[in-house]
Design a protein around this motif. Structure first.
Motif, mmCIF file in Angstrom:
data_model
loop_
_atom_site.group_PDB
_atom_site.id
_atom_site.type_symbol
_atom_site.label_atom_id
_atom_site.label_comp_id
_atom_site.label_asym_id
_atom_site.label_seq_id
_atom_site.Cartn_x
_atom_site.Cartn_y
_atom_site.Cartn_z
ATOM 1 N N ALA A 263 0.828 -1.202 0.000
ATOM 2 C CA ALA A 263 0.000 0.000 0.000
ATOM 3 C C ALA A 263 0.865 1.256 0.000
ATOM 4 O O ALA A 263 0.582 2.235 -0.716
ATOM 5 N N ARG A 264 1.927 1.227 0.782
ATOM 6 C CA ARG A 264 2.829 2.377 0.841
ATOM 7 C C ARG A 264 3.504 2.613 -0.518
ATOM 8 O O ARG A 264 3.645 3.758 -0.978
ATOM 9 N N ALA A 278 -5.413 -1.518 -1.007
ATOM 10 C CA ALA A 278 -4.419 -2.372 -0.360
ATOM 11 C C ALA A 278 -4.331 -2.088 1.133
ATOM 12 O O ALA A 278 -4.189 -3.008 1.949
ATOM 13 N N ALA A 279 -4.413 -0.810 1.501
ATOM 14 C CA ALA A 279 -4.353 -0.460 2.921
ATOM 15 C C ALA A 279 -5.582 -0.964 3.665
ATOM 16 O O ALA A 279 -5.494 -1.361 4.836
ATOM 17 N N ARG A 280 -6.740 -0.965 3.005
ATOM 18 C CA ARG A 280 -7.944 -1.502 3.634
ATOM 19 C C ARG A 280 -7.771 -2.975 3.970
ATOM 20 O O ARG A 280 -8.133 -3.433 5.059
ATOM 21 N N ILE A 295 -1.563 4.826 6.570
ATOM 22 C CA ILE A 295 -1.480 4.730 5.112
ATOM 23 C C ILE A 295 -2.865 4.881 4.499
ATOM 24 O O ILE A 295 -3.046 5.546 3.468
ATOM 25 N N LEU A 296 -3.873 4.276 5.129
ATOM 26 C CA LEU A 296 -5.237 4.372 4.616
ATOM 27 C C LEU A 296 -5.721 5.822 4.653
ATOM 28 O O LEU A 296 -6.381 6.303 3.707
ATOM 29 N N SER A 308 -11.671 13.333 3.509
ATOM 30 C CA SER A 308 -11.887 11.887 3.501
ATOM 31 C C SER A 308 -10.916 11.149 4.416
ATOM 32 O O SER A 308 -11.013 9.924 4.553
ATOM 33 N N ALA A 309 -9.983 11.860 5.048
ATOM 34 C CA ALA A 309 -9.064 11.213 5.990
ATOM 35 C C ALA A 309 -9.734 10.941 7.335
ATOM 36 O O ALA A 309 -9.253 10.115 8.119
ATOM 37 N N LEU A 310 -10.852 11.633 7.612
ATOM 38 C CA LEU A 310 -11.494 11.489 8.923
ATOM 39 C C LEU A 310 -12.140 10.117 9.130
ATOM 40 O O LEU A 310 -11.950 9.516 10.204
#
Length: 346
Positions: A263-264, A278-280, A295-296, A308-310
């Motif tokens: 993911a990274r 991938a992070a999910r 990462i997500l 959307s980061a919240l």
């Protein structure tokens, strides 16, 4: 004292004394005048640590998790007296082995199912315990697996473990195709010919190891193939012996690391939507590792905007609350940076 110094001082053996020299002393003829003990062969030198733009000193550190050429992936010499036969091993114990089934006569299916296949057909009449035995012997390599250790690990607590092991060996031999045998040497079991039997979990390990040595697109491709193989299912599902449980936990930990690294890498390559997917998968597999949630959060912010980061942060807080923890200062600070329009890269 060298031979030349003995001659310069007029040294000679006393009358009647034995002409033999003390153990370890070279003979005068071997020294050739002024010689010393023959030099021993120096031990092999580990490879030089690669340059690393992530480390302040410019050299990879054993704790480096961001650099694709991490020193954790460098090789160290494995003693030639061990079953490794003098091969170069990485510090985590994995060896660079085959990454395809090409050339294998027997495939031990250990991910999601427990089965043996020979020339593309499933071998009938074999119990999951027999499959576990076949996989353990294959992982032991050319040096073979110790019979006593196998009996103790496969049949822990049984006073008749050795007899059960003999029965499994007999059943395996009857099911094998011509040209492949489970050979028994004093105290050990080995597959012959070497390399004819391959296990899925070893292929998975080899792919993970190769991915750690690669960079760029090749690394992403290899890690994606390894994760796809791991998605077939856990190691020997249903097996609850100590050997299977340890192996399953070991593979799960390595695959979880690979998911976060993949993911990274995708995020760094400018693929935030794929990185979020991938992070999910990484946080589903290991919900208590905050680096996966971080990462997500970055991936969602890069793909859909700062706000959307919240939601991933709130999910992280909820998962940690289930075990009495709260997000770290680093995770909270990352949320503030992302919502303020900060950088989303790794």
């Amino acid at each position: 004292m060298t031979c030349s110094s003995r001659r310069s001082r007029g040294w000679s053996a006393p009358a009647g004394a034995s002409s033999s020299l003390p153990p370890g002393w070279p003979s005068p003829s071997a020294c050739g005048g002024g010689g010393t003990r023959p030099a021993t062969t120096p031990p092999p030198t580990p490879p030089t640590r690669p340059r690393c733009r992530w480390a302040p000193s410019g050299r990879c550190s054993s704790r480096c998790r961001r650099c694709p050429t991490s020193w954790r992936a460098a090789s160290t010499r494995h003693p030639p007296t061990t079953p490794g036969g003098g091969r170069w091993r990485r510090p985590d114990g994995a060896t660079s082995g085959r990454t395809t089934l090409r050339g294998a006569r027997v495939v031990v299916r250990t991910l999601g199912v427990a089965a043996l296949e020979a020339d593309g057909a499933t071998l009938a009449g074999l119990s999951p315990k027999a499959v576990e035995l076949a996989a353990a012997v294959a992982r032991a390599g050319p040096g073979g697996a110790d019979r006593a250790a196998l009996a103790g690990e496969l049949f822990e607590g049984s006073i008749d473990g050795a007899n059960h092991l003999r029965q499994l060996v007999h059943r395996l031999r009857r099911a094998l195709p011509d040209g492949v045998t489970l050979a028994s040497s004093p105290g050990h079991l080995t597959w012959q010919p070497a390399g004819a039997v391959v296990t899925e979990d070893r292929l998975l390990e080899a792919l993970l190891s190769r991915g750690r040595r690669e960079v760029g697109a090749a690394r992403r491709t290899t890690l994606a193939a390894a994760i796809a193989m791991a998605d077939r299912g856990p190691f020997l599902p249903g097996a609850e012996g100590d050997l299977a449980v340890r192996r399953r936990a070991e593979l799960d930990a390595r695959v979880a690391d690979a998911r976060r690294e993949h993911a990274r890498d995708l995020l760094a390559a400018g693929r935030p939507a794929q990185a979020a997917e991938a992070a999910r998968a990484a946080v589903v597999a290991d919900p208590y590792r905050e680096d996966g949630w971080q990462i997500l959060m970055r991936a969602h912010a890069a793909a859909d905007g700062p706000a959307s980061a919240l939601p991933p942060y709130l999910e992280c807080a909820e998962a940690l609350a289930g075990v009495g923890l709260t997000p770290s200062t680093e995770t909270r600070a990352l949320l503030e940076r992302l919502r303020g329009g900060g950088a989303t890269g790794v």
